[in-house]
Design an enzyme around this catalytic site. Structure first.
Site, PDB file in Angstrom:
ATOM      1  N   GLU A  17       0.822  -1.206   0.000  1.00  7.03           N
ATOM      2  CA  GLU A  17       0.000   0.000   0.000  1.00  7.03           C
ATOM      3  C   GLU A  17       0.860   1.263   0.000  1.00  7.03           C
ATOM      4  O   GLU A  17       0.349   2.370  -0.106  1.00  7.03           O
ATOM      5  CB  GLU A  17      -0.908   0.008   1.240  1.00  7.03           C
ATOM      6  CG  GLU A  17      -1.902  -1.136   1.247  1.00  7.03           C
ATOM      7  CD  GLU A  17      -2.652  -1.262   2.584  1.00  7.03           C
ATOM      8  OE1 GLU A  17      -3.794  -1.731   2.562  1.00  7.03           O
ATOM      9  OE2 GLU A  17      -2.099  -0.899   3.640  1.00  7.03           O
ATOM     10  N   ASP A 222     -11.588  -6.327  -2.397  1.00  8.51           N
ATOM     11  CA  ASP A 222     -12.403  -7.554  -2.274  1.00  8.51           C
ATOM     12  C   ASP A 222     -13.811  -7.169  -1.849  1.00  8.51           C
ATOM     13  O   ASP A 222     -14.076  -6.013  -1.537  1.00  8.51           O
ATOM     14  CB  ASP A 222     -11.770  -8.509  -1.239  1.00  8.51           C
ATOM     15  CG  ASP A 222     -11.633  -7.853   0.139  1.00  8.51           C
ATOM     16  OD1 ASP A 222     -10.545  -7.342   0.446  1.00  8.51           O
ATOM     17  OD2 ASP A 222     -12.641  -7.814   0.892  1.00  8.51           O
TER      18      ASP A 222
HETATM   19  N1  SAH Z   1      -2.814 -11.869   5.387  1.00  7.71           N
HETATM   20  C1  SAH Z   1      -2.567 -10.457   5.357  1.00  7.71           C
HETATM   21  C2  SAH Z   1      -3.447  -9.821   6.386  1.00  7.71           C
HETATM   22  C3  SAH Z   1      -4.113  -8.639   5.858  1.00  7.71           C
HETATM   23  S1  SAH Z   1      -5.411  -8.085   6.848  1.00  7.71           S
HETATM   24  C4  SAH Z   1      -1.128 -10.224   5.574  1.00  7.71           C
HETATM   25  O1  SAH Z   1      -0.490 -11.027   6.214  1.00  7.71           O
HETATM   26  O2  SAH Z   1      -0.581  -9.227   5.082  1.00  7.71           O
HETATM   27  C5  SAH Z   1      -6.233  -7.076   5.674  1.00  7.71           C
HETATM   28  C6  SAH Z   1      -5.721  -5.680   5.510  1.00  7.71           C
HETATM   29  O3  SAH Z   1      -6.394  -5.088   4.420  1.00  7.71           O
HETATM   30  C7  SAH Z   1      -6.008  -4.792   6.689  1.00  7.71           C
HETATM   31  O4  SAH Z   1      -4.985  -3.833   6.823  1.00  7.71           O
HETATM   32  C8  SAH Z   1      -7.373  -4.143   6.342  1.00  7.71           C
HETATM   33  O5  SAH Z   1      -7.407  -2.784   6.681  1.00  7.71           O
HETATM   34  C9  SAH Z   1      -7.528  -4.312   4.835  1.00  7.71           C
HETATM   35  N2  SAH Z   1      -8.698  -5.083   4.344  1.00  7.71           N
HETATM   36  C10 SAH Z   1      -8.870  -5.412   3.044  1.00  7.71           C
HETATM   37  N3  SAH Z   1      -9.980  -6.148   2.883  1.00  7.71           N
HETATM   38  C11 SAH Z   1     -10.533  -6.306   4.107  1.00  7.71           C
HETATM   39  C12 SAH Z   1     -11.687  -7.024   4.586  1.00  7.71           C
HETATM   40  N4  SAH Z   1     -12.465  -7.730   3.760  1.00  7.71           N
HETATM   41  N5  SAH Z   1     -11.947  -6.978   5.915  1.00  7.71           N
HETATM   42  C13 SAH Z   1     -11.155  -6.289   6.753  1.00  7.71           C
HETATM   43  N6  SAH Z   1     -10.035  -5.628   6.354  1.00  7.71           N
HETATM   44  C14 SAH Z   1      -9.712  -5.631   5.043  1.00  7.71           C
END
Ligand code: SAH
Length: 263
Positions: A17, A222
């Protein structure tokens, strides 16, 4: 506010990001605090500090407070990805928050559901001039940069046709929303949520408490449903960085043009 006196804090949760920003920073100096790298320097000539907050409300709250207290930022922007909370918002669209709520805050019956105890608030408002600058930047990114930076193959793969910039409510919580059931539970109790993510409302609360103007901009990665884990990873790998860099670049160019006066 005079541009000379501005220092912008640029926060993201994930590396993708914020890709490219650190590399182009002028006179960059890195300080480590509390397991984060704070990179101070100039972005397109404007004093800035870039930092990866890590994921979730606590992580970003600690980062935001440090940016304000230790690095003296005057304004904060957060750029990242989020899940769509309504079918009007599609993958590849951009959501700029006008207000944010912590969907997992519930100290009832002591306080109304969603209200952050002792603030009297459930919704935190982003700064209008800063958010309107970011919206404009997002629009310019879509009109000017999107066709060149996002390949047609990727546009087809992610079914991104004509991305739209939305402004409205973002809901944050310490939960990756990956089932329709979880999303419905949020929408059952909150009206008008456009996107769900895990940091924005915590930035909002800390900035409210310190009196610092902030804006949150999120690209939709998503649909916050059963497809999310796959869509999110693919979007992050292939598209998120182009959006984030493009929007921030347009933001700084508008800021330099001083088309909108910041407080
Ligand atoms: N597996 C990933 C975890 C990402 S968590 C890793 O290890 O990098 C998801 C991140 O994207 C968070 O920072 C959140 O702000 C954002 N995000 C994107 N889609 C999301 C969703 N469906 N629900 C919650 N947060 C989401």
């Amino acid at each position: 506010m005079n541009l000379q006196k501005i220092k912008i804090g640029v926060i993201s949760a994930l590396r993708e990001e914020q890709a490219g920003l650190i590399e182009i920073m002028q006179d960059a100096v890195t300080d480590q605090r509390g397991m984060r790298d704070y990179v101070s320097g100039r972005l397109w000539g404007i004093e800035s500090v870039c930092v990866l907050s890590r994921i979730g409300k606590v992580a970003v709250a600690a980062t935001t407070a440090t940016l304000i207290e230790s690095f003296g930022v005057t304004h904060i922007i957060f750029t990242g990805v989020a899940g769509a909370a309504t079918t009007d918002v599609r993958i590849g669209d951009i959501v700029v928050a006008n207000q944010l709520v912590q969907h997992d805050m519930d100290a009832s019956p002591l306080f109304p559901r969603f209200e952050v105890p002792l603030t009297g608030l459930s919704h935190f408002f982003s700064d209008k001039p800063l958010s309107s600058l970011i919206s404009q930047a997002a629009g310019q990114f879509i009109n000017q940069d999107f066709p060149e930076t996002i390949s047609e193959a990727n546009q087809r793969e992610f079914l991104i046709d004509r991305p739209v910039v939305h402004e409205g409510l973002i809901a944050s919580g310490d939960q990756f929303i990956s089932t329709s059931l979880e999303l419905n539970q949020i929408n059952d109790h909150l009206t008008g949520v456009l996107a769900v993510e895990m940091e924005g409302a915590a930035v909002g609360q800390v900035c409210f408490e310190f009196g610092i103007p902030f804006a949150i901009v999120r690209t939709i990665s998503d649909n916050a449903n059963e497809d999310s884990p796959v869509d999110f990873v693919q979007f992050l790998e292939k598209i998120a960085a182009c959006y984030a860099f493009g929007i921030v670049r347009q933001f700084f160019s508008l800021l330099k043009g001083e088309k909108i006066k910041l407080t």
